[in-house]
Structures are given as structure tokens and as C-alpha cells.
Enzyme design. Structure first.
Site, PDB file in Angstrom:
ATOM      1  N   THR A 203       0.902  -0.635   0.248  1.00  0.00           N
ATOM      2  CA  THR A 203      -0.016   0.193  -0.078  1.00  0.00           C
ATOM      3  C   THR A 203       0.341   1.052   0.008  1.00  0.00           C
ATOM      4  O   THR A 203       2.095   1.163   0.475  1.00  0.00           O
ATOM      5  CB  THR A 203      -0.892   0.108   1.400  1.00  0.00           C
ATOM      6  N   SER A 236       3.803  -1.866   4.453  1.00  0.00           N
ATOM      7  CA  SER A 236       3.313  -1.125   3.948  1.00  0.00           C
ATOM      8  C   SER A 236       4.362  -0.743   3.191  1.00  0.00           C
ATOM      9  O   SER A 236       5.152  -0.797   2.528  1.00  0.00           O
ATOM     10  CB  SER A 236       3.687   0.165   5.294  1.00  0.00           C
ATOM     11  N   ASP A 237       3.904   0.728   2.048  1.00  0.00           N
ATOM     12  CA  ASP A 237       5.656   1.113   1.496  1.00  0.00           C
ATOM     13  C   ASP A 237       6.537   1.271   2.843  1.00  0.00           C
ATOM     14  O   ASP A 237       5.704   1.512   3.789  1.00  0.00           O
ATOM     15  CB  ASP A 237       5.339   2.298  -0.010  1.00  0.00           C
ATOM     16  N   TRP A 238       8.172   1.887   2.527  1.00  0.00           N
ATOM     17  CA  TRP A 238       8.725   1.797   3.547  1.00  0.00           C
ATOM     18  C   TRP A 238       8.200   3.452   4.236  1.00  0.00           C
ATOM     19  O   TRP A 238       8.708   4.516   3.597  1.00  0.00           O
ATOM     20  CB  TRP A 238      10.227   1.988   2.843  1.00  0.00           C
ATOM     21  N   ALA A 240       6.014   4.644   5.506  1.00  0.00           N
ATOM     22  CA  ALA A 240       4.141   4.687   4.943  1.00  0.00           C
ATOM     23  C   ALA A 240       2.576   4.840   6.595  1.00  0.00           C
ATOM     24  O   ALA A 240       2.481   5.975   6.249  1.00  0.00           O
ATOM     25  CB  ALA A 240       3.910   3.805   3.566  1.00  0.00           C
TER      26      ALA A 240
END
Length: 850
Positions: A203, A236-238, A240
Site C-alpha cells: 500500500t 506498507s511502503d517504507w 508509510a
């Protein structure tokens, strides 16, 4: 059944192991499992037989947890190049290779593919996504995911959803209508979930309609998991993930990177305080354990893939994808000033009217021009970067392919107006020291880029004892003049060249950005006069900063360099002179990592530096000028009708120069077709990527890419689907195959297309099928595009041979999203089914009624 997917019995057996493991976990271990233990891994839980799960960036290669050039990776062409092949099976083969690479590097999950859309040509990261079209994106993405997972390696389809630009990407709220979400931005994810059953999604940072995607329950729990039946992990995107309670309730399973995330201790505390139900945590843990079971790293569970596919030759596949991706958008006789439609055929080159410029005729002499011809840009900037064991430049490829003495080279124009990472001519070693200056360890580094996390540190070095890193070694100048040295990164540095210290201080970011050290531009600090062949000692010492009581978790900095800057007019004059002496001039123009990269969008579509001037000067000197465009996404080509041929090479991967030589000489045909419209920025219908007060309105609705160009009545430089080869084709017929009696809807409806190779050599053609509302009811109901891509297929034939292909039209091609009903609705009526070579070059058509 898609590759990498087990049978039902295997799934049920794994589920039993997952449930048993889950029942043995306490709350603290559950919460810890959902938080990264470091930048790339999840913790092992020996008590239930769970090994540590390792993730790695992609999508053109597998970086591994050690992002250093001394651990090389196969580097495939950019995703835009892969999409330009219009070949899902080739994407599948690319995925198999990447799975092989992942297993070699001990990686379980690849953080790829990126299936966001090219909403605006200004998107800075479009080279990492496939196309402006959701159907093409979904088909290529499905092949890629199935290929990776057939090797027993997981994927995370990203970035879910509407992460289509980089400006303010951490905070932007994208306002997208429900219809546009369903028909465009969600569509590739839906297709991949249905066609390849991915084991993960990622995401995005951005928000959609008021909710950040790591907390977006309606889209994650409601659509992705509920409607589509997705049963993989959601990571999650890093950095995020922002809020513990909202994230876990919104369907986020894993918050990366660790160890400091909104999960772990914070999640266990939220459960104990009654703010989160433990059953919600269990759902996330179950998804992670299911992934581990599929991978074979959960004791008692048989992996989905017991034996990986046979090994793939990475170099050969990279070369094949590159040549299949090159798009020949113009190919005219020397001196021709005709329009952009192009000439297809064979013949000699050299004089106007003697045949198209490509392929090169035997015995031709070539002036190869442009900085990118010598120092090729083979991949995009940012997290997609990997370090291959070799790079074949255009100069390398053509020199090897043509007789000795056939190729001359001149720089002509250099697009790199900033410093680049120290590479060619540098011999460097990284020396690590503690607070007292004692050497802890050292390692050879192939270039000046240091990106170390826990596992990257040299033997004997830990983040706890590391206080300084020095890059030290020598530089051998290949040109005489003023060489510039500099620093990329944040913190305290000392830069010394030739025994003189040029900088001893602290670099700070110009603006607050959590990734400034990662994506920021290098700062120049030393200008040193050197003669070609002169060797000089260099040193860049960096103090690793820590706060009291804390330990640094990564080291990110780089030594940078720029060669002498010569007078641009002099360089262009040299190139023009070389062009006059050759039969053919080949100019390679390119973008740079300050134009196309993760972290920022583009301000314009112009080629950087004086490259446009170079092309015009060369074309004036030699009418038989071929331009190779080395960019990952569209650039403006204001001289396109002044040159004989234009070939788009994208970011062609490590073997790009070898593939280019094959295509230019005619040993192989340029196989690509445009996955995205190319045109001038002034004509582009959708250009807004800058949020206003934190919000970016997708006010164009479902009209992006070719849909928007056609609605606006504008003619691009090169339309979606366009691409020439080295033979000619005659489309003879298209026939709609009616569904069997009693068959409901339009699923399975097919069209049969017949065409003939009318040229003088064997060729490959990509048959494209477009659907368009027709008849008196065309304007009724919801507003729709004039036409849209509904299918495609590749065919091959020798001269004079007829080829026939059958293309299946998906039922979704005749549906729209009804926002009132909250459901897909079939739009009945008459439709034109047209087959041809591009959205603008449709050759044969028939009609059907739905």
C-alpha cells in the site's frame, strides 16, 4: 491454474499448519512479527518453526539485502520496456529469472511489480510502471507475477493505489472518482489478483479521497480482500504506516521498515489497552504465516513450489527483452522530410529515396555520437537501482558488431549537468573505524555509493561500534581538464583529493525530506586540474551520526564526480564533423537520474543539456541520421521530422548496447510498440501533478493517455501502440466469433484476425484490437472514450505468409462502473471491433451487438 499457485489440497494443508502456528503465539510475538526487525526482514520465531522472511526491492533486478555493487544483480530493461514488448509470456520469463536471482540472494519476497498508471507524462517514476492503459498493464503484470511466483518467490504488487506521481507523495490526498478508480487505477490490481493470485501487495504513501492508503479499510478490506478474494499480505511502503490503530483496522499486515514502526510493542500495547481487538491482529498474523507457508519457511508446511524452474541465462534474456522492446517510431530514407507515419521495408541506405535508414547496410561506416553512447543509462534512479556485473554500452555493442574501423565516436553533448556517483576510473575501498579511530574492518567497493544496513557492514563491524567510514583509493582521469568532486549525503564529511582537503564540514538538506540522503543531488566541493592518464589519490571520510543512547541503522552517502566541462559549441561541432565523414550518424540522447527518478516529478519533457542542438547539427551535416532515445518515458523530440530514423530504447538493461547493435544492423527486428502516448507537453491533455493545499484532483476522470488525447482531438507525435519493423503487413480481415447459443454475457467472445507479411523478410507483428461504441446508441448512457484497447496478440510470418490469430475480448471491455449502483454495468448496443497497428492505425473492422 496460474503458475506458483498450489492445488486446493495443498492450500488446505498449509492453512492447517498456519492455524496451529497461530494458536501457539502470544500477543507480543504476534505484534513483533508484523513489524520489520530491520530494513528488509521480519523476525524469526523459532518456537513455531518460522524462519526470518527477507524482502528486496525490484522490479528490474533483485537488489538483495546488501545494496552494494560488490553483490551484483542481473539488470533487465525498465518496466516501460517490458510493456513495450506487449508480450505477457516474455514478462513471465522475466519473472522466472528474477525468482532465480531472489533465491540466489536469499530473498523470499520481491517488492514488485509497479502497476500504477502513466496518468500524466510528468510523472518522474513512470519508467518503473508499465503503461497508460490499465488492460495492457494488467496483462504484463499478470505475466510478471506468475513468473516470479512460479519460482517460489513472492511478489508485492504496488503501489495500491493511485500512486501515479511523486510530488508530495508522502502526504498528497488524491481525489479520484469511484468510476475512475474502478475502470483505471484499480483495474490492473484486479486483473493480477484474478490472473496470478499474488502473494502480496504494497500500500502506497498517498491518501485516496481522505484516507491514507495504509489505513484505507474500504479499498483494502472491502475491495481487495472482500470483493476480489485476495489472501496475501499487505505490506506498507517504507515508512508509510503512521497510526497503529487505524493501520491494523484498515487491513495493513506489515509495517516496514523496522525496528521502529507503528506495530511491534505499540500494537501489543494497543490490544492490552482495548483499542484494538486481538482478533484483528490475528487476521494480519494469519496472512503473514500463510505467506511463510507458501514460501516453505514455516515448519510443517510444504512450499507451493518444491522445485524451482530450470535456470535462465540472465544475460541472454536481458538482451532479448531489450531488442523486443525497442520501438522504431520513424524510419525514412536519408534526407526525407515526410511525416511521422514512417516507411516499412528493407533496402540500402545512404541517399534519399534509396530505402529506409534502418537497418544499416553492410559495410556502412557509423559516427556514434552522444555521452550516453559511451556511458549508457541502463536503468532508472531510486529504489529500482541494482548493480549488474557488466554493462554493454551502445559504443561497446556497435564496436563489437561492425568491422574494425567502422565506428568513430564523439561526445557531442553531455546531458549530465550535475555530478554522478564516482565510478569509471575510481578504485576505492571503504575503511570503517570506531570512535577512537581504530580500524574495525574494510571492504573493496566497486563505486563511490555506500548504502549499508545491518547486513551490509564489513566483517567485524556493527552499527553499535561504527563511528566513521572512509572511502579511499585512486582516480585515473580519462580526460584532461577540470574534474569536479563532491558529496552526496547528509552529515559530517572530509573530502581530500591529491593530498589537498577541499571540504571539512557538515552537509544538511535544503528542505525537510526523509529521503534527502537517498535521492538528493550531490554537492560539488573540489575542482582539480588533471591530465588524461593522471592518477590521483582521493578520500571521503564520513562521521556516522548517532543521538545519545541510539545506534545508527543505516549508512547512506556517496563520493561523486564530474568530468571536465568543455565548451558545448565545440563538442557539437566535433560531432557534426564526425557525422559528415560517416555513411550514417547514430546519435544517442538520454535523460539523467535528475530527470527521471523516484522522489520527484518532471518539470518538462525536454532532453537535458544541449542534446536537441546536437541532433539538429548532426542532421544538418548528414541526412542519414538515426537517433536513439535512451529514456524510460516520453520526451519531446522537436527534431523528429528532420532525421531519418528514431528508435526508442527505453532504459535497456545491462545488455542494452548488444541488443541495440543487433537491431541497428538488422540481425534482429525492433519488436516494440508504444505502451504510452508520446507527444509535446503543450498538447498533453493531463499534466497536473502538483497538489493544491495537499490535494490533487483527478478531474479528468476516466480520460487519461490516449483516451484523453482522442477526447481533446489532439494529435500526438506518436500514438499509443505505434511501432515499425523491418517488413510490411497487410491486414486482410477481422471476424467476430459469436458466443455459443445460450452463453451469457460477453466473456469468451473472440475475434479472428488474418494478416499477411507483404515485405521482404520475416517479421513479428503485434495485432491490436480496439473496441468503440457505434451506431445510434453510441452517445447514450455514461460518457465513454472514443475507443479503448480490448485485446492484443503477437504473430510471426515469413514473406508472403498469412498469419491468423484469435483474440479474446474480456467482458469488462463492454462495462462501466455505475457509481449509483456501486456495481459494474454492461452497456448494451452496437460496437465497432477494429484491428490494426496502433490506436491511430486501425486496418480492418467489424461490428458486434452486445
Amino acid at each position: 491454474m496460474p503458475d506458483g499457485v498450489a492445488d486446493e489440497a495443498g492450500d488446505l494443508a498449509r492453512e492447517r499448519v498456519v492455524e496451529a502456528a497461530l494458536a501457539r503465539l502470544g500477543l507480543d510475538d504476534k505484534a513483533r512479527l508484523l513489524a520489520g526487525q530491520d530494513r528488509w526482514t521480519l523476525p524469526a520465531l523459532p518456537g513455531i518453526g518460522l524462519a526470518s522472511l527477507v524482502m528486496s526491492d525490484g522490479p528490474v533486478g533483485v537488489r538483495g539485502v546488501r545494496w552494494t555493487a560488490d553483490d551484483p544483480s542481473a539488470a533487465l530493461p525498465s518496466p516501460t520496456a517490458l510493456a513495450a514488448t506487449w508480450d505477457p509470456e516474455l514478462a513471465h520469463r522475466a519473472g522466472v529469472l528474477l525468482a532465480q536471482e531472489a533465491r540466489r540472494k536469499g530473498v523470499h519476497v520481491l517488492l514488485a511489480p509497479t502497476v500504477n498508471l502513466h496518468r500524466s507524462p510528468l510523472g518522474g517514476r513512470h519508467f518503473e510502471a508499465y503503461s497508460e492503459d490499465p488492460y495492457l498493464t494488467g496483462r504484463i503484470g499478470t505475466g510478471y507475477v506468475a513468473g516470479v511466483q512460479s519460482g517460489g518467490v513472492g511478489t508485492t504488487v504496488k503501489h495500491f493505489v493511485a500512486n501515479d506521481a511523486e510530488t508530495e507523495r508522502f502526504t498528497v490526498d488524491n481525489l479520484v472518482s469511484e468510476r475512475a478508480l474502478r475502470e483505471l487505477y484499480l483495474a490492473p490490481f484486479e486483473a493480477i489478483v484474478a490472473g496470478a493470485r499474488p502473494w502480496g501487495v504494497m500500500t502506497a504513501y498517498n491518501s485516496v479521497n481522505g484516507s491514507t492508503m495504509t489505513e484505507h479499510g474500504p479499498l483494502v478490506n472491502g475491495v481487495l480482500r472482500g470483493e476480489w478474494g485476495f489472501d496475501g499480505i499487505n505490506v506498507s511502503d517504507w515508512s508509510a504506516a503512521r497510526d497503529t490503530v487505524r493501520a491494523v483496522r484498515g487491513g495493513l499486515d506489515i509495517a516496514m521498515p523496522g525496528p521502529d514502526t507503528v506495530y511491534g510493542e505499540a500494537l501489543a500495547r494497543a490490544v492490552r489497552e482495548g483499542r484494538v481487538e486481538e482478533a484483528t491482529v490475528d487476521s494480519a498474523v494469519r496472512n503473514v504465516l500463510r505467506l511463510a507457508a507458501r514460501l516453505g519457511i514455516l515448519e510443517g508446511a510444504a512450499p507451493v513450489v518444491a522445485a524451482p524452474p530450470a535456470d535462465v541465462d540472465g544475460r541472454a534474456l536481458a538482451r532479448e527483452i531489450a531488442r523486443r522492446s525497442f520501438v522504431l517510431v520513424r524510419n525514412e530514407p536519408a534526407g526525407s522530410t515526410e511525416g511521422t507515419k514512417g516507411t516499412r521495408g528493407t533496402g540500402t541506405t545512404g541517399t534519399a529515396g534509396s530505402g529506409p535508414a534502418l537497418p544499416l547496410r553492410p559495410g556502412t561506416t557509423v559516427a556514434l555520437l552522444g555521452a550516453a553512447a559511451r556511458d549508457a543509462r541502463v536503468l532508472g534512479g531510486g529504489s529500482a537501482t541494482v548493480f549488474p556485473d557488466r554493462i554493454v554500452s551502445p559504443l561497446d555493442g556497435l564496436t563489437a558488431a561492425l568491422p574494425e574501423g567502422s565506428v568513430t565516436y564523439a561526445v557531442g553533448a553531455d546531458p549530465n549537468e550535475e555530478l554522478s556517483i564516482a565510478d569509471r576510473g575510481f578504485t576505492l575501498r571503504a575503511v570503517c573505524r570506531d570512535a577512537a579511530g581504530t580500524v574495525l574492518g574494510s571492504t573493496v567497493v566497486p563505486n563511490g555509493d555506500v548504502k549499508w544496513t545491518d547486513v551490509d557492514l564489513p566483517e567485524g563491524v556493527t552499527h553499535a561500534n561504527l563511528r566513521g567510514v572512509e572511502l579511499t583509493g585512486t582516480f585515473l582521469a580519462r580526460e584532461s581538464g577540470t574534474h569536479t568532486f563532491g558529496i552526496k549525503g547528509l552529515g559530517a564529511f572530509t573530502l581530500t583529493v591529491g593530498g589537498t582537503t577541499y571540504f571539512d564540514g557538515v552537509q544538511r538538506p535544503a528542505k525537510e525530506d526523509p529521503f534527502a540522503a537517498f535521492f538528493g543531488a550531490p554537492e560539488p566541493h573540489a575542482r582539480v586540474e588533471l591530465e588524461a592518464g593522471e592518477r590521483v589519490e582521493v578520500s571521503l571520510a564520513h562521521t556516522v551520526e548517532t543521538s545519545e543512547g541510539t545506534t545508527a541503522t543505516s549508512v547512506l552517502f556517496a563520493l561523486a564526480h564530474q568530468e571536465p566541462r568543455r565548451d558545448p559549441e565545440e563538442l557539437i561541432a566535433e560531432a557534426a564533423a564526425a557525422a559528415r565523414e560517416a555513411d550514417t550518424a547514430v546519435v544517442v540522447v538520454a535523460t539523467t537520474d535528475r530527470v527521471e527518478s523516484e522522489g520527484f516529478d518532471r518539470a518538462d519533457l525536454r532532453l537535458p543539456g544541449r542534446q536537441d542542438d546536437l541532433v539538429r547539427a548532426v542532421a544538418a551535416a548528414n541526412p542519414n541520421t538515426v537517433v536513439v532515445v535512451n529514456s524510460g518515458s516520453p520526451v519531446e523530440l522537436p527534431w523528429r521530422n528532420e532525421v531519418a530514423a528514431v528508435l526508442l530504447s527505453w532504459f535497456p538493461g545491462q545488455e542494452g548496447g548488444a541488443a541495440l547493435a543487433e537491431v541497428l544492423t538488422g540481425a534482429a527486428e525492433p519488436g516494440g510498440r508504444l505502451p504510452t502516448t508520446w507527444g509535446a507537453l503543450a498538447d498533453a491533455p493531463v499534466t497536473e501533478v502538483v497538489p493544491v493545499d495537499g490535494q490533487l484532483a483527478y478531474s479528468e476522470g476516466v480520460f487519461i493517455g490516449y483516451r484523453a488525447w482522442e477526447k481533446a482531438g489532439r494529435t500526438p507525435a506518436y500514438p499509443f501502440g505505434h511501432g515499425l519493423g523491418y517488413t510490411t503487413w497487410s491486414y486482410e480481415s477481422v471476424e467476430a466469433v459469436e458466443p455459443a447459443e445460450g452463453e451469457r454475457g460477453t466473456e469468451g467472445r473472440t475475434v479472428r484476425v488474418r494478416l499477411r507479411n507483404t515485405g521482404e523478410r520475416a517479421g513479428h507483428e503485434i495485432v491490436q484490437v480496439y473496441v468503440s461504441p457505434a451506431g445510434p446508441d453510441a452517445a447514450a448512457g455514461p460518457e465513454r472514450p472514443l475507443r479503448w484497447l480490448a485485446g492484443f496478440a503477437g504473430v510471426e510470418a515469413v514473406p508472403g505468409e498469412t498469419a491468423e490469430t484469435v483474440v479474446t475480448l474480456p467482458g469488462r471491455a463492454f462495462e462501466v462502473w455505475d457509481e449509483t449502483a456501486g456495481a459494474w454495468a454492461r452497456v448494451k448496443g452496437s460496437y465497432e471491433i477494429a484491428a490494426g497497428r496502433s490506436i491511430a492505425d486501425r486496418r480492418v473492422a467489424t461490428a458486434i451487438t452486445v
